[in-house]
Structure formats: C-alpha cells, structure tokens
Design an enzyme around this catalytic site. Structure first.
Site, PDB file in Angstrom:
ATOM      1  CG  MET A  68      34.265  28.921  45.579  1.00  0.00           C
ATOM      2  SD  MET A  68      35.198  27.790  44.740  1.00  0.00           S
ATOM      3  CE  MET A  68      34.327  27.006  43.590  1.00  0.00           C
ATOM      4  CG  PHE A 106      38.583  36.355  38.359  1.00  0.00           C
ATOM      5  CD1 PHE A 106      38.225  35.362  37.480  1.00  0.00           C
ATOM      6  CD2 PHE A 106      38.975  37.570  38.125  1.00  0.00           C
ATOM      7  CE1 PHE A 106      38.910  35.741  36.052  1.00  0.00           C
ATOM      8  CE2 PHE A 106      39.447  37.826  36.674  1.00  0.00           C
ATOM      9  CZ  PHE A 106      39.194  36.751  35.780  1.00  0.00           C
ATOM     10  CD  GLU A 107      37.701  31.528  45.208  1.00  0.00           C
ATOM     11  OE1 GLU A 107      37.903  32.332  45.956  1.00  0.00           O
ATOM     12  OE2 GLU A 107      36.813  30.613  45.159  1.00  0.00           O
ATOM     13  CB  ILE A 108      40.257  38.410  44.383  1.00  0.00           C
ATOM     14  CG1 ILE A 108      39.555  38.390  43.094  1.00  0.00           C
ATOM     15  CG2 ILE A 108      41.352  39.702  44.576  1.00  0.00           C
ATOM     16  CD1 ILE A 108      38.855  39.600  42.834  1.00  0.00           C
TER      17      ILE A 108
END
Length: 466
Positions: free
Chosen positions: A1, A423-425
């Site tokens: 994303m 995981f959106e880091i």
C-alpha cells in the site's frame, strides 16, 4: 500500500524536506524549482491534494483511478497526482485543495541493469538516496549471505521480472530460505517438517523503507545465530523465507531518481498502455493483481491509474511467480467462502511490508465490514504486534478508511489459509514519515520497532490459530 503523510501537521513537508526532497506547503502559488527547463520541471511536479469528506465516498474516489494515499485526517483523504489531478477530482464532485507541491529535481541515477553487466559481490555496496540499496545490491547481498552462511541459507530463483521475461533488461526474482539446515529443509514442498515464516518487501516499489527492513532481517538472523538465544531457537525450529525485492523492475525505476527517488508504485509492464502523460504511470499494481476478489473495491481498469489491477487476475509474471512459490511452501488449509475458517492446525505466517501509516492490517481488505472465519485469532495477533510497534491495527477499511482487492495478504489467507499481514511502516508526520525518510531513520526509528514484531510473528508460525 502507499502513503504520503498528511499536511499541514509537518507530515509530508517535513519528512520529504528533511529527506532531501524539496517540498513546499501550499501558499496559494506553485513554486518553481531551479532547473534548466521550466517546462521540463513543471511536467514532473507532483501535488498532494486534500479531498474533503472523502471517506464516506471512497469507492467513487478510487473509481476515478486516483492515487489515493493510505492516510486519512478524520474524514479527509489525500491524493497524489499532477497539476491537473485536482481539476479532475473536482469535476467528479469532490472538494479538493492543494496540500503540498513536490517540484522536480536533478538526478544522478545508478546504472540501469541492462547497462551494468553481471552482478558481483561488490555490488552489495551500491546505494542511492543516502544509503538505500539498489536491486543489484540486494541480489549481491543474497549471494553473499548464501556463500558466507551455507549451513543457514538456501538461495532460490523463483521467476523473472517483466522486463527480463521480455528481453528488456530486468532481473531474476530472488528469495532466500534461512534456517539451521537439516535434511529436507528449504525444499519447495508444502509438507515441510518445520513451520514457515514468509517476509516480502517492496511490492510497491516506492516504499523504500521496506526493502531495508528485509535486508536487516536477513542479517539479524544470520549474524546472531549461535549468539542470541531467541534467534538461535527460532532458526533451529523454523524456516524463514525472505523476498527483499518483490518488484525489481519497479524499484529500478525508483532508484533511477538517485537523490530524488521516483515515486513509482507499479511494475514496468507497459504493454497495456505505454504512454500515460503527465501525472500518469505505466505498469500494473501488483498488490491489486492477485487472484483473490480480483477487480473488486479499490482497483481500477485504467492502465495509467496507480491502482490499475491489470487485464486479468495474476496476469503479471511477478504475481504468478510469487503465488507459485507460496503455493509450493504452504498446504491449503481453508475451504471456499469468505466466512470459512482455516484449520486450527494451520502452520505458517506471512508479512508483506509497506509504507506508511504505522498500521498492521489483516484480511479481509477487499470489502468493508467483511470478517474472516479466523477473525478473532488474526485480530489478537495483530493486537500483540501493534502493542510491540505502537501501531494501530485492523482490516484495511478499519485502518485506512477504504477497501483494497487483489492484495497479497488477502490472497495467502484466501487460497492457503495462512495468516497474512501488512505492516505499514512510518508515521504520518516528522522526519521519519512518508515514502522517502532519510536513511538514518531505518536504524533510529523503524528497525527497533519492526525487529521484535518480526520475531513475534515468526514465532507464531508453528501454530498461529491456537
């Protein structure tokens, strides 16, 4: 994303300005960067638009093919695009204002793969934008790890990128299996003796933090075996599979920006539309191309859209190869239907790394208010990982405000029953937010959060639903 952090609360402006990318907050006038050609500069400017009250009508906004960033400010969403994107959004009935402008910059790119010759061990030191590794560096790193740690690693070529498959340069698709090897380990068979944890990065090319996290994960496991008790126990009991660069052609486009990486999201396949004009982008979004709920919410049929799903499910060689590899590593433990639960005896875990919003996302992403048959277990593990990282957690509609179909995390759960997480880091504001944080942020901010979360996730691979 994908995501640029919101403004004016520091977000994009601070993150990218500190990172070396000039970004100017909206003052009612468009700034002009110092370039040799004003016309050329204007053709490459990128704008971030705030779209008022868009969460309630997110499906229609996504249907326009806009590059909707996975960030929200209350009920407002944000869109990345060229100078004419705001007019297009407003013509569709939305209220859109310029939040920021990112002028073009002069670049010093590394050599393209087709011009650089065979990859060697020395290529592991090739970097761009302050320290981020190129695709050649990642592949050289995998070769080096396999050579230096033969008892702990097996290198796998599982396919080719679109450019390589069509004779236009490109790369092999590479994975590495890490474990204390015994007979039968790291074989591409679903009946493995050890449970498997799978980590993948940079399926969205411009999310450069994620490739660095995968590099560090590989080094953490190999360098600390026999020295760190937790790592040693994990490597003795579990296979850790890593694909550090899932979309190498796309990453090569990004790194061609040198000190101003190009914000390319998709792969390089231009056969469905070779010219997208100002603000458009060729290629297929590989995280909308998987054969699960293909063509549903959060996708586009416009080849120049950032969320172009492709002509058919799993149409891309990168998608087919990845799904083929995962199908060889995990048995199918789930039946048909969104509400059907995977078997309680399912083994395995998968995490796909993205940026950014400091979020942990699990299925279903394809539809608002949809729950899997394993929602309680998936949610509990996400809560644990959120506690480790300080992130928020939930399904995509819960975390980012809209649905997204055809993603990898949904696919692996849908087809194989394996828990799949995104995981959106990266935070929404500050020097370490955005697509392009300064390289020092990887060591100071991101890795200290991601490392223990990955250790937790890998430890759950033996019995995730118990």
């Amino acid at each position: 994303m994908s995501r640029l952090s919101r403004l004016p609360i520091l977000g994009i402006a601070t993150a990218l300005a500190v990172s070396g990318v000039l970004l100017t907050q909206n003052t009612g006038a468009v700034p002009v960067a110092q370039t040799d050609s004003v016309t050329a500069q204007k053709s490459q400017e990128q704008y971030v638009y705030r779209v008022k009250q868009a969460v309630k009508d997110s499906e229609r906004l996504l249907g326009l093919g806009s590059d909707v960033l996975e960030e929200r400010d209350g009920d407002d969403l944000f869109v990345l695009g060229g100078a004419d994107e705001g007019e297009r959004i407003r013509a569709a009935g939305f209220t859109a204002t310029v939040e920021s402008v990112m002028p073009a910059a002069k670049w010093n790119p590394p050599k393209a793969q087709r011009d650089a010759g065979p990859i060697s061990r020395a290529d592991a030191e090739e970097t761009y934008y302050g320290g981020y590794r190129t695709v050649r560096a990642h592949h050289a790193h995998l070769d080096k790890v396999a050579a230096d740690f033969p008892a702990l690693s097996s290198l796998v070529t599982y396919g080719q990128s679109w450019r390589k498959s069509t004779g236009k340069g490109g790369y092999d698709l590479k994975a590495i299996c890490l474990t204390k090897k015994a007979a039968g380990d790291c074989e591409q068979k679903p009946s493995s003796a050890k449970p498997r944890f799978f980590l993948m990065a940079q399926i969205h090319a411009r999310e450069i933090t994620t490739g660095d996290m995968a590099w560090r994960w590989i080094d953490h496991l190999t360098a600390n075996y026999g020295k760190d008790a937790e790592v040693t126990k994990l490597m003795d009991s579990t296979e850790m599979w890593v694909v550090p660069i899932t979309n190498p052609d796309g990453v090569e486009i990004v790194q061609q920006g040198g000190n101003s990486p190009k914000l390319h999201r998709k792969n390089a396949n231009d056969s469905n539309g070779a010219s997208c004009g100002i603000g458009g982008q060729v290629g297929i979004d590989l995280n909308r191309n998987s054969n699960t709920h293909f063509g549903g919410s959060g996708t586009s049929t416009d080849p120049c859209s950032e969320i172009y799903r492709g002509p058919s499910a799993s149409s891309e060689v990168e998608t087919k190869a990845l799904e083929g590899l995962l199908g060889k590593l995990y048995p199918d433990t789930r039946g048909e239907g969104d509400s059907t639960a995977a078997s309680a005896d399912t083994k395995g875990m998968m995490i796909t790394l993205h940026s950014y919003t400091n979020g942990i996302i699990f299925p279903w992403s394809h539809k608002s208010n949809a729950k899997t048959g394993n929602d309680a277990s998936l949610r509990a593990m996400a809560k644990d990982m959120a506690g480790i990282t300080g992130y928020t957690y939930g399904t995509a509609p819960e975390v980012v405000g809209y649905a997204a179909s055809g993603g990898t995390d949904d696919w692996i759960y849908d087809k194989l029953g394996v828990p799949g997480y995104t995981f959106e880091i990266g935070a929404r504001s500050g020097a370490c937010s955005g697509f392009l944080p300064q390289y020092s942020c990887q060591e100071s901010t991101h890795w200290p959060k991601i490392k223990p979360a990955l250790m937790y996730a890998a430890g759950k691979a033996a019995a995730p639903y118990k």
